[in-house]
Design a protein around this motif. Structure first.
Motif, PDB file in Angstrom:
ATOM      1  N   GLU A  72       0.814  -1.215   0.000  1.00  0.00           N
ATOM      2  CA  GLU A  72       0.000   0.000   0.000  1.00  0.00           C
ATOM      3  C   GLU A  72       0.853   1.273   0.000  1.00  0.00           C
ATOM      4  O   GLU A  72       0.550   2.236   0.709  1.00  0.00           O
ATOM      5  CB  GLU A  72      -0.957   0.003   1.202  1.00  0.00           C
ATOM      6  N   LEU A  73       1.926   1.274  -0.777  1.00  0.00           N
ATOM      7  CA  LEU A  73       2.685   2.523  -0.954  1.00  0.00           C
ATOM      8  C   LEU A  73       1.745   3.609  -1.466  1.00  0.00           C
ATOM      9  O   LEU A  73       1.798   4.759  -1.027  1.00  0.00           O
ATOM     10  CB  LEU A  73       3.828   2.299  -1.944  1.00  0.00           C
ATOM     11  N   LEU A  74       0.886   3.231  -2.394  1.00  0.00           N
ATOM     12  CA  LEU A  74      -0.250   4.036  -2.824  1.00  0.00           C
ATOM     13  C   LEU A  74      -1.484   3.379  -2.224  1.00  0.00           C
ATOM     14  O   LEU A  74      -1.677   2.179  -2.391  1.00  0.00           O
ATOM     15  CB  LEU A  74      -0.331   4.054  -4.355  1.00  0.00           C
ATOM     16  N   PRO A  75      -2.317   4.129  -1.482  1.00  0.00           N
ATOM     17  CA  PRO A  75      -3.482   3.513  -0.846  1.00  0.00           C
ATOM     18  C   PRO A  75      -4.313   2.690  -1.824  1.00  0.00           C
ATOM     19  O   PRO A  75      -4.656   3.168  -2.907  1.00  0.00           O
ATOM     20  CB  PRO A  75      -4.272   4.721  -0.312  1.00  0.00           C
ATOM     21  N   ASN A  76      -4.571   1.444  -1.446  1.00  0.00           N
ATOM     22  CA  ASN A  76      -5.337   0.501  -2.263  1.00  0.00           C
ATOM     23  C   ASN A  76      -4.646   0.171  -3.590  1.00  0.00           C
ATOM     24  O   ASN A  76      -5.289  -0.341  -4.511  1.00  0.00           O
ATOM     25  CB  ASN A  76      -6.751   1.030  -2.547  1.00  0.00           C
ATOM     26  N   GLY A  77      -3.352   0.455  -3.677  1.00  0.00           N
ATOM     27  CA  GLY A  77      -2.635   0.246  -4.929  1.00  0.00           C
ATOM     28  C   GLY A  77      -1.866  -1.056  -5.010  1.00  0.00           C
ATOM     29  O   GLY A  77      -1.245  -1.336  -6.037  1.00  0.00           O
ATOM     30  N   GLY A  78      -1.887  -1.857  -3.941  1.00  0.00           N
ATOM     31  CA  GLY A  78      -1.126  -3.091  -3.939  1.00  0.00           C
ATOM     32  C   GLY A  78       0.315  -2.864  -3.490  1.00  0.00           C
ATOM     33  O   GLY A  78       0.723  -1.742  -3.185  1.00  0.00           O
ATOM     34  N   THR A  79       1.083  -3.940  -3.464  1.00  0.00           N
ATOM     35  CA  THR A  79       2.468  -3.871  -3.006  1.00  0.00           C
ATOM     36  C   THR A  79       3.385  -3.397  -4.118  1.00  0.00           C
ATOM     37  O   THR A  79       3.315  -3.888  -5.247  1.00  0.00           O
ATOM     38  CB  THR A  79       2.934  -5.246  -2.506  1.00  0.00           C
ATOM     39  N   ALA A  80       4.248  -2.450  -3.797  1.00  0.00           N
ATOM     40  CA  ALA A  80       5.244  -1.936  -4.736  1.00  0.00           C
ATOM     41  C   ALA A  80       6.634  -2.257  -4.219  1.00  0.00           C
ATOM     42  O   ALA A  80       6.831  -2.502  -3.025  1.00  0.00           O
ATOM     43  CB  ALA A  80       5.092  -0.427  -4.898  1.00  0.00           C
ATOM     44  N   GLU A  81       7.605  -2.274  -5.122  1.00  0.00           N
ATOM     45  CA  GLU A  81       8.998  -2.380  -4.700  1.00  0.00           C
ATOM     46  C   GLU A  81       9.653  -1.018  -4.849  1.00  0.00           C
ATOM     47  O   GLU A  81       9.677  -0.433  -5.935  1.00  0.00           O
ATOM     48  CB  GLU A  81       9.762  -3.412  -5.508  1.00  0.00           C
ATOM     49  N   LEU A  82      10.172  -0.529  -3.732  1.00  0.00           N
ATOM     50  CA  LEU A  82      10.848   0.763  -3.700  1.00  0.00           C
ATOM     51  C   LEU A  82      12.343   0.525  -3.876  1.00  0.00           C
ATOM     52  O   LEU A  82      12.918  -0.381  -3.271  1.00  0.00           O
ATOM     53  CB  LEU A  82      10.575   1.444  -2.361  1.00  0.00           C
ATOM     54  N   SER A  83      12.978   1.337  -4.721  1.00  0.00           N
ATOM     55  CA  SER A  83      14.426   1.225  -4.916  1.00  0.00           C
ATOM     56  C   SER A  83      15.066   2.603  -4.791  1.00  0.00           C
ATOM     57  O   SER A  83      14.612   3.565  -5.398  1.00  0.00           O
ATOM     58  CB  SER A  83      14.749   0.622  -6.288  1.00  0.00           C
ATOM     59  N   CYS A  84      16.114   2.681  -3.992  1.00  0.00           N
ATOM     60  CA  CYS A  84      16.892   3.906  -3.830  1.00  0.00           C
ATOM     61  C   CYS A  84      18.276   3.645  -4.403  1.00  0.00           C
ATOM     62  O   CYS A  84      18.977   2.728  -3.956  1.00  0.00           O
ATOM     63  CB  CYS A  84      16.990   4.290  -2.354  1.00  0.00           C
ATOM     64  N   VAL A  85      18.669   4.434  -5.410  1.00  0.00           N
ATOM     65  CA  VAL A  85      19.906   4.197  -6.133  1.00  0.00           C
ATOM     66  C   VAL A  85      20.977   5.187  -5.685  1.00  0.00           C
ATOM     67  O   VAL A  85      20.760   6.403  -5.705  1.00  0.00           O
ATOM     68  CB  VAL A  85      19.683   4.325  -7.654  1.00  0.00           C
ATOM     69  N   LEU A  86      22.144   4.640  -5.304  1.00  0.00           N
ATOM     70  CA  LEU A  86      23.281   5.457  -4.894  1.00  0.00           C
ATOM     71  C   LEU A  86      24.260   5.560  -6.059  1.00  0.00           C
ATOM     72  O   LEU A  86      24.561   4.562  -6.723  1.00  0.00           O
ATOM     73  CB  LEU A  86      23.976   4.846  -3.676  1.00  0.00           C
ATOM     74  N   GLY A  87      24.766   6.753  -6.313  1.00  0.00           N
ATOM     75  CA  GLY A  87      25.605   7.021  -7.463  1.00  0.00           C
ATOM     76  C   GLY A  87      26.975   6.366  -7.411  1.00  0.00           C
ATOM     77  O   GLY A  87      27.491   6.023  -6.341  1.00  0.00           O
ATOM     78  N   TYR A  88      27.584   6.217  -8.581  1.00  0.00           N
ATOM     79  CA  TYR A  88      28.884   5.566  -8.742  1.00  0.00           C
ATOM     80  C   TYR A  88      29.996   6.310  -8.004  1.00  0.00           C
ATOM     81  O   TYR A  88      30.744   5.718  -7.219  1.00  0.00           O
ATOM     82  CB  TYR A  88      29.197   5.464 -10.240  1.00  0.00           C
ATOM     83  N   LYS A  89      30.119   7.610  -8.227  1.00  0.00           N
ATOM     84  CA  LYS A  89      31.186   8.380  -7.599  1.00  0.00           C
ATOM     85  C   LYS A  89      30.770   8.928  -6.237  1.00  0.00           C
ATOM     86  O   LYS A  89      31.530   8.866  -5.275  1.00  0.00           O
ATOM     87  CB  LYS A  89      31.620   9.531  -8.509  1.00  0.00           C
ATOM     88  N   ILE A 126      20.773   9.238  -5.793  1.00  0.00           N
ATOM     89  CA  ILE A 126      20.573   9.966  -7.047  1.00  0.00           C
ATOM     90  C   ILE A 126      19.211   9.665  -7.670  1.00  0.00           C
ATOM     91  O   ILE A 126      18.774  10.388  -8.562  1.00  0.00           O
ATOM     92  CB  ILE A 126      21.669   9.643  -8.073  1.00  0.00           C
ATOM     93  N   GLN A 127      18.538   8.612  -7.225  1.00  0.00           N
ATOM     94  CA  GLN A 127      17.244   8.250  -7.809  1.00  0.00           C
ATOM     95  C   GLN A 127      16.436   7.405  -6.832  1.00  0.00           C
ATOM     96  O   GLN A 127      16.987   6.565  -6.126  1.00  0.00           O
ATOM     97  CB  GLN A 127      17.451   7.451  -9.097  1.00  0.00           C
ATOM     98  N   VAL A 128      15.135   7.659  -6.810  1.00  0.00           N
ATOM     99  CA  VAL A 128      14.200   6.799  -6.077  1.00  0.00           C
ATOM    100  C   VAL A 128      13.171   6.297  -7.078  1.00  0.00           C
ATOM    101  O   VAL A 128      12.637   7.077  -7.875  1.00  0.00           O
ATOM    102  CB  VAL A 128      13.497   7.555  -4.934  1.00  0.00           C
ATOM    103  N   GLY A 129      12.921   5.005  -7.058  1.00  0.00           N
ATOM    104  CA  GLY A 129      11.942   4.432  -7.967  1.00  0.00           C
ATOM    105  C   GLY A 129      10.960   3.548  -7.233  1.00  0.00           C
ATOM    106  O   GLY A 129      11.258   3.011  -6.160  1.00  0.00           O
ATOM    107  N   ALA A 130       9.774   3.403  -7.801  1.00  0.00           N
ATOM    108  CA  ALA A 130       8.775   2.467  -7.280  1.00  0.00           C
ATOM    109  C   ALA A 130       8.198   1.707  -8.465  1.00  0.00           C
ATOM    110  O   ALA A 130       7.927   2.297  -9.520  1.00  0.00           O
ATOM    111  CB  ALA A 130       7.666   3.196  -6.530  1.00  0.00           C
ATOM    112  N   VAL A 131       8.035   0.402  -8.305  1.00  0.00           N
ATOM    113  CA  VAL A 131       7.501  -0.446  -9.363  1.00  0.00           C
ATOM    114  C   VAL A 131       6.310  -1.227  -8.827  1.00  0.00           C
ATOM    115  O   VAL A 131       6.395  -1.822  -7.741  1.00  0.00           O
ATOM    116  CB  VAL A 131       8.560  -1.446  -9.876  1.00  0.00           C
ATOM    117  N   TRP A 132       5.213  -1.197  -9.587  1.00  0.00           N
ATOM    118  CA  TRP A 132       4.045  -2.042  -9.320  1.00  0.00           C
ATOM    119  C   TRP A 132       3.914  -3.025 -10.481  1.00  0.00           C
ATOM    120  O   TRP A 132       3.903  -2.604 -11.651  1.00  0.00           O
ATOM    121  CB  TRP A 132       2.762  -1.230  -9.234  1.00  0.00           C
ATOM    122  N   SER A 133       3.787  -4.313 -10.192  1.00  0.00           N
ATOM    123  CA  SER A 133       3.649  -5.322 -11.240  1.00  0.00           C
ATOM    124  C   SER A 133       3.234  -6.645 -10.602  1.00  0.00           C
ATOM    125  O   SER A 133       3.124  -6.748  -9.380  1.00  0.00           O
ATOM    126  CB  SER A 133       4.975  -5.500 -11.992  1.00  0.00           C
TER     127      SER A 133
END
Length: 245
Positions: A117-134, A139-146
């Motif tokens: 419920e990252l989004l109410p009534n939206g089901g389970t999402a996977e949250l990803s926080c990306v750390l930069g190379y240098k 540098i990025q936050v993403g969420a995926v629903w599938s």
């Protein structure tokens, strides 16, 4: 292991959207935002006229534009320990629920968490926080629903989630000349894209398979991706120095 969607794909996505919408009948001039197509049992219809970009009619002062600084308590520039603490705070996550994954080609590091419920009534999402190379910072936050994040996910639920988020972002006050909605791209539709005064971006992408039915292109959604990106045009990822090969 689930696929992590990272920066380079977004660079191409931003470029393809910036030069104009891609539709069944070719490029379409900029126009007022069109209403989102309605979901149906067969999928999501995408007509050529349904694509649009929103151009600025009146200049907006920078201090009136929404600032994109990350997602909830996870802010761009944070180190891994701070990002993990932010996830724990925001989602009451147990330490062993937060996972990590490296990207061998970009040399970035991702921190992952499944969030019901990252989004109410939206089901389970996977949250990803990306750390930069240098920088080794966020540098990025993403969420995926599938189906991969929630076995009960349906195309109708994905499209409903996309519509709810699109409507929310349309009222958030992004830089007007950066906003695009309902833009078909390879493998899906950019439901929303917008940037702030520092060109940090939010991108909402509904992915799926296209079919042509009764002269309409129809998208059957398979995943919904939401990105908050600090710098999509010059991301902090590994690149070979010029002249080495």
């Amino acid at each position: 292991m689930r696929r992590i969607y990272l920066i380079p794909a977004l660079v191409g996505l931003l470029t393809s959207v910036a030069v104009g919408p891609v539709a069944a009948q070719g490029a379409v001039p900029k126009q007022k935002a069109a209403p989102a197509p309605k979901a149906s049992a067969a999928g999501t219809p995408v007509a050529a006229g349904a694509t649009s970009a929103v151009a600025a009619e009146t200049p907006v002062a920078d201090d009136k534009i929404k600032a994109i600084d990350g997602f909830r308590s996870a802010k761009f520039g944070m180190n891994e320990a701070d990002v993990r603490a932010a996830m724990t705070k925001d989602f009451n996550a147990k330490p062993d629920a937060i996972r990590s994954q490296d990207n061998a080609s970009e040399l970035t590091h991702s921190i992952l968490l499944s969030v019901p419920e990252l989004l109410p009534n939206g089901g389970t999402a996977e949250l990803s926080c990306v750390l930069g190379y240098k920088s080794k910072s966020l540098i990025q936050v993403g969420a995926v629903w599938s189906k991969g994040t929630d076995t009960a996910m349906t195309p109708e639920k994905l499209f409903s989630n996309a519509n709810i988020l699109r409507a929310h972002f349309m009222g958030e006050g992004f830089k007007p000349d950066s906003i695009a909605v309902n833009m078909p791209v390879a493998g899906g539709i950019v439901m929303f894209r917008g940037s702030d005064a520092k060109d940090r971006s939010v991108i909402l992408l509904l992915q799926g398979t296209f079919e042509t039915k009764e002269s309409n292109r129809v998208l059957t959604p398979t995943s919904l991706l939401l990105f908050y990106v600090a710098d999509a045009k010059s991301p902090d990822i590994f690149k070979l120095p010029p002249g080495q090969f």
